[in-house]
Write a protein that holds these residues in place. Structure first.
Motif, PDB file in Angstrom:
ATOM      1  N   ALA A  80       0.831  -1.206   0.000  1.00 53.62           N
ATOM      2  CA  ALA A  80       0.000   0.000   0.000  1.00 53.62           C
ATOM      3  C   ALA A  80       0.870   1.262   0.000  1.00 53.62           C
ATOM      4  O   ALA A  80       0.553   2.244  -0.676  1.00 53.62           O
ATOM      5  CB  ALA A  80      -0.942  -0.003   1.203  1.00 53.62           C
ATOM      6  N   ILE A  81       1.974   1.235   0.743  1.00 48.57           N
ATOM      7  CA  ILE A  81       2.892   2.378   0.771  1.00 48.57           C
ATOM      8  C   ILE A  81       3.383   2.690  -0.631  1.00 48.57           C
ATOM      9  O   ILE A  81       3.531   3.845  -1.019  1.00 48.57           O
ATOM     10  CB  ILE A  81       4.083   2.093   1.711  1.00 48.57           C
ATOM     11  N   GLU A  82       3.638   1.643  -1.402  1.00 48.22           N
ATOM     12  CA  GLU A  82       4.157   1.815  -2.758  1.00 48.22           C
ATOM     13  C   GLU A  82       3.038   1.936  -3.796  1.00 48.22           C
ATOM     14  O   GLU A  82       3.300   1.922  -4.990  1.00 48.22           O
ATOM     15  CB  GLU A  82       5.079   0.650  -3.111  1.00 48.22           C
ATOM     16  N   SER A  83       1.782   2.032  -3.344  1.00 45.74           N
ATOM     17  CA  SER A  83       0.612   2.120  -4.230  1.00 45.74           C
ATOM     18  C   SER A  83       0.566   0.953  -5.215  1.00 45.74           C
ATOM     19  O   SER A  83       0.289   1.124  -6.392  1.00 45.74           O
ATOM     20  CB  SER A  83       0.615   3.459  -4.984  1.00 45.74           C
ATOM     21  N   GLU A  84       0.856  -0.228  -4.706  1.00 40.95           N
ATOM     22  CA  GLU A  84       0.861  -1.444  -5.506  1.00 40.95           C
ATOM     23  C   GLU A  84      -0.220  -2.396  -5.014  1.00 40.95           C
ATOM     24  O   GLU A  84      -0.550  -2.411  -3.826  1.00 40.95           O
ATOM     25  CB  GLU A  84       2.215  -2.153  -5.397  1.00 40.95           C
ATOM     26  N   THR A  85      -0.751  -3.191  -5.917  1.00 37.77           N
ATOM     27  CA  THR A  85      -1.655  -4.274  -5.564  1.00 37.77           C
ATOM     28  C   THR A  85      -0.957  -5.559  -5.983  1.00 37.77           C
ATOM     29  O   THR A  85      -0.825  -5.831  -7.183  1.00 37.77           O
ATOM     30  CB  THR A  85      -3.001  -4.141  -6.296  1.00 37.77           C
ATOM     31  N   PRO A  86      -0.497  -6.350  -5.002  1.00 44.12           N
ATOM     32  CA  PRO A  86       0.310  -7.519  -5.356  1.00 44.12           C
ATOM     33  C   PRO A  86      -0.528  -8.689  -5.849  1.00 44.12           C
ATOM     34  O   PRO A  86      -1.652  -8.875  -5.428  1.00 44.12           O
ATOM     35  CB  PRO A  86       0.977  -7.881  -4.025  1.00 44.12           C
ATOM     36  N   ASN A  87       0.071  -9.478  -6.752  1.00 43.28           N
ATOM     37  CA  ASN A  87      -0.555 -10.740  -7.117  1.00 43.28           C
ATOM     38  C   ASN A  87      -0.096 -11.798  -6.109  1.00 43.28           C
ATOM     39  O   ASN A  87       0.709 -11.519  -5.224  1.00 43.28           O
ATOM     40  CB  ASN A  87      -0.219 -11.127  -8.556  1.00 43.28           C
ATOM     41  N   GLN A  88      -0.598 -13.013  -6.234  1.00 41.22           N
ATOM     42  CA  GLN A  88      -0.294 -14.075  -5.266  1.00 41.22           C
ATOM     43  C   GLN A  88       1.202 -14.365  -5.200  1.00 41.22           C
ATOM     44  O   GLN A  88       1.766 -14.522  -4.125  1.00 41.22           O
ATOM     45  CB  GLN A  88      -1.071 -15.345  -5.622  1.00 41.22           C
ATOM     46  N   ASN A  89       1.871 -14.442  -6.368  1.00 43.34           N
ATOM     47  CA  ASN A  89       3.304 -14.747  -6.387  1.00 43.34           C
ATOM     48  C   ASN A  89       4.115 -13.666  -5.685  1.00 43.34           C
ATOM     49  O   ASN A  89       5.054 -13.962  -4.943  1.00 43.34           O
ATOM     50  CB  ASN A  89       3.807 -14.910  -7.831  1.00 43.34           C
ATOM     51  N   LYS A  90       3.757 -12.424  -5.919  1.00 42.72           N
ATOM     52  CA  LYS A  90       4.484 -11.324  -5.296  1.00 42.72           C
ATOM     53  C   LYS A  90       4.255 -11.306  -3.788  1.00 42.72           C
ATOM     54  O   LYS A  90       5.179 -11.061  -3.010  1.00 42.72           O
ATOM     55  CB  LYS A  90       4.053  -9.995  -5.917  1.00 42.72           C
ATOM     56  N   THR A  91       3.030 -11.584  -3.365  1.00 41.73           N
ATOM     57  CA  THR A  91       2.736 -11.644  -1.933  1.00 41.73           C
ATOM     58  C   THR A  91       3.562 -12.741  -1.276  1.00 41.73           C
ATOM     59  O   THR A  91       4.179 -12.524  -0.227  1.00 41.73           O
ATOM     60  CB  THR A  91       1.230 -11.898  -1.704  1.00 41.73           C
ATOM     61  N   GLU A  92       3.594 -13.911  -1.884  1.00 45.71           N
ATOM     62  CA  GLU A  92       4.361 -15.029  -1.327  1.00 45.71           C
ATOM     63  C   GLU A  92       5.846 -14.706  -1.276  1.00 45.71           C
ATOM     64  O   GLU A  92       6.526 -15.039  -0.294  1.00 45.71           O
ATOM     65  CB  GLU A  92       4.112 -16.292  -2.140  1.00 45.71           C
ATOM     66  N   ALA A  93       6.368 -14.044  -2.309  1.00 40.91           N
ATOM     67  CA  ALA A  93       7.789 -13.678  -2.324  1.00 40.91           C
ATOM     68  C   ALA A  93       8.105 -12.689  -1.208  1.00 40.91           C
ATOM     69  O   ALA A  93       9.139 -12.803  -0.529  1.00 40.91           O
ATOM     70  CB  ALA A  93       8.167 -13.082  -3.682  1.00 40.91           C
ATOM     71  N   PHE A  94       7.221 -11.716  -0.989  1.00 36.28           N
ATOM     72  CA  PHE A  94       7.463 -10.720   0.054  1.00 36.28           C
ATOM     73  C   PHE A  94       7.372 -11.349   1.445  1.00 36.28           C
ATOM     74  O   PHE A  94       8.182 -11.065   2.318  1.00 36.28           O
ATOM     75  CB  PHE A  94       6.488  -9.548  -0.076  1.00 36.28           C
ATOM     76  N   VAL A  95       6.400 -12.237   1.646  1.00 35.97           N
ATOM     77  CA  VAL A  95       6.288 -12.940   2.936  1.00 35.97           C
ATOM     78  C   VAL A  95       7.557 -13.752   3.184  1.00 35.97           C
ATOM     79  O   VAL A  95       8.075 -13.774   4.301  1.00 35.97           O
ATOM     80  CB  VAL A  95       5.025 -13.819   2.986  1.00 35.97           C
ATOM     81  N   ALA A  96       8.080 -14.392   2.144  1.00 37.85           N
ATOM     82  CA  ALA A  96       9.321 -15.158   2.300  1.00 37.85           C
ATOM     83  C   ALA A  96      10.473 -14.246   2.718  1.00 37.85           C
ATOM     84  O   ALA A  96      11.293 -14.620   3.568  1.00 37.85           O
ATOM     85  CB  ALA A  96       9.657 -15.881   0.990  1.00 37.85           C
ATOM     86  N   LEU A  97      10.523 -13.046   2.155  1.00 40.24           N
ATOM     87  CA  LEU A  97      11.554 -12.086   2.570  1.00 40.24           C
ATOM     88  C   LEU A  97      11.379 -11.696   4.039  1.00 40.24           C
ATOM     89  O   LEU A  97      12.353 -11.604   4.791  1.00 40.24           O
ATOM     90  CB  LEU A  97      11.510 -10.827   1.694  1.00 40.24           C
ATOM     91  N   LEU A  98      10.148 -11.468   4.453  1.00 40.69           N
ATOM     92  CA  LEU A  98       9.902 -11.120   5.852  1.00 40.69           C
ATOM     93  C   LEU A  98      10.307 -12.260   6.786  1.00 40.69           C
ATOM     94  O   LEU A  98      10.841 -12.031   7.869  1.00 40.69           O
ATOM     95  CB  LEU A  98       8.425 -10.775   6.072  1.00 40.69           C
TER      96      LEU A  98
END
Length: 192
Positions: free
Chosen positions: A38-56
């Motif tokens: 939301a900070i970056e004004s982006e709406t993530p798809n499932q793959n991007k969400t999973e990749a970001f969660v993995a980074l966290l």
């Protein structure tokens, strides 16, 4: 940190037990993912969400918090190549916004409010689900939808939701879930 936020967080998660701690942390990862995109004004798809969660989740690996690491995190949230950070941004949006209070107070907010509230929500959900399972046999996804809807809406299931599920869920089940959810919400302050 003066308030020993890491120690308090560990003690809190330990008090939940392994399964509920995992559930609460999964929620925290997804919540942080939504906020970061939301900070970056982006709406993530499932793959991007999973990749970001993995980074966290890599935060548990005690990686050094370098400018390169932060740039990689920021780049993971951006799809527009013109907006990706080639290097560390010294004027991060979150620093100019809510992060002005400092990392300590943000972390305290996360543990004292956000994670605790989500853990309490999960406990209420589990109690309603257990009672519902004891009385009725309904589809698991319908059960989850009804309970979440009722707990998030003050113990009420909307007429629209009732209409959508009317061919699979009886009025008796709707009323039962509403009654349990209202009881849970009325008693939430007594459980502390």
């Amino acid at each position: 940190m003066a308030s020993d936020i890491l120690g308090r967080t560990k003690a809190f998660l330990d008090s939940l037990g392994a399964t509920n701690a995992d559930r609460a942390l999964s929620w925290a990862y997804l919540s942080e993912t939504d906020s970061s995109f939301a900070i970056e004004s982006e709406t993530p798809n499932q793959n991007k969400t999973e990749a970001f969660v993995a980074l966290l989740q890599e935060a548990h690996e005690k990686l050094p918090l370098t400018e390169d690491y932060f740039s990689d995190l920021q780049s993971a949230t951006i799809t527009n190549p013109f907006e990706k950070a080639a290097c560390f941004r010294h004027e991060q949006n979150w620093i100019r916004g809510g992060g002005l209070r400092g990392p300590s107070s943000v972390a305290e907010q996360a543990i004292d409010v956000d994670l605790r509230q989500e853990s309490e929500f999960l406990a209420r959900f589990d109690r309603v689900a257990s009672a519902l399972n004891d009385e009725f046999d309904i589809r698991s996804n319908d059960q989850h939808l009804l309970i979440i809807s009722a707990l998030q809406n003050g113990g009420r299931i909307s007429n629209n939701r009732r209409k959508k599920l009317a061919d699979r869920v009886s009025e008796e089940v709707f009323d039962f879930v509403e009654r349990l959810a209202k009881d849970e919400l009325a008693n939430k302050h007594e459980r502390h």
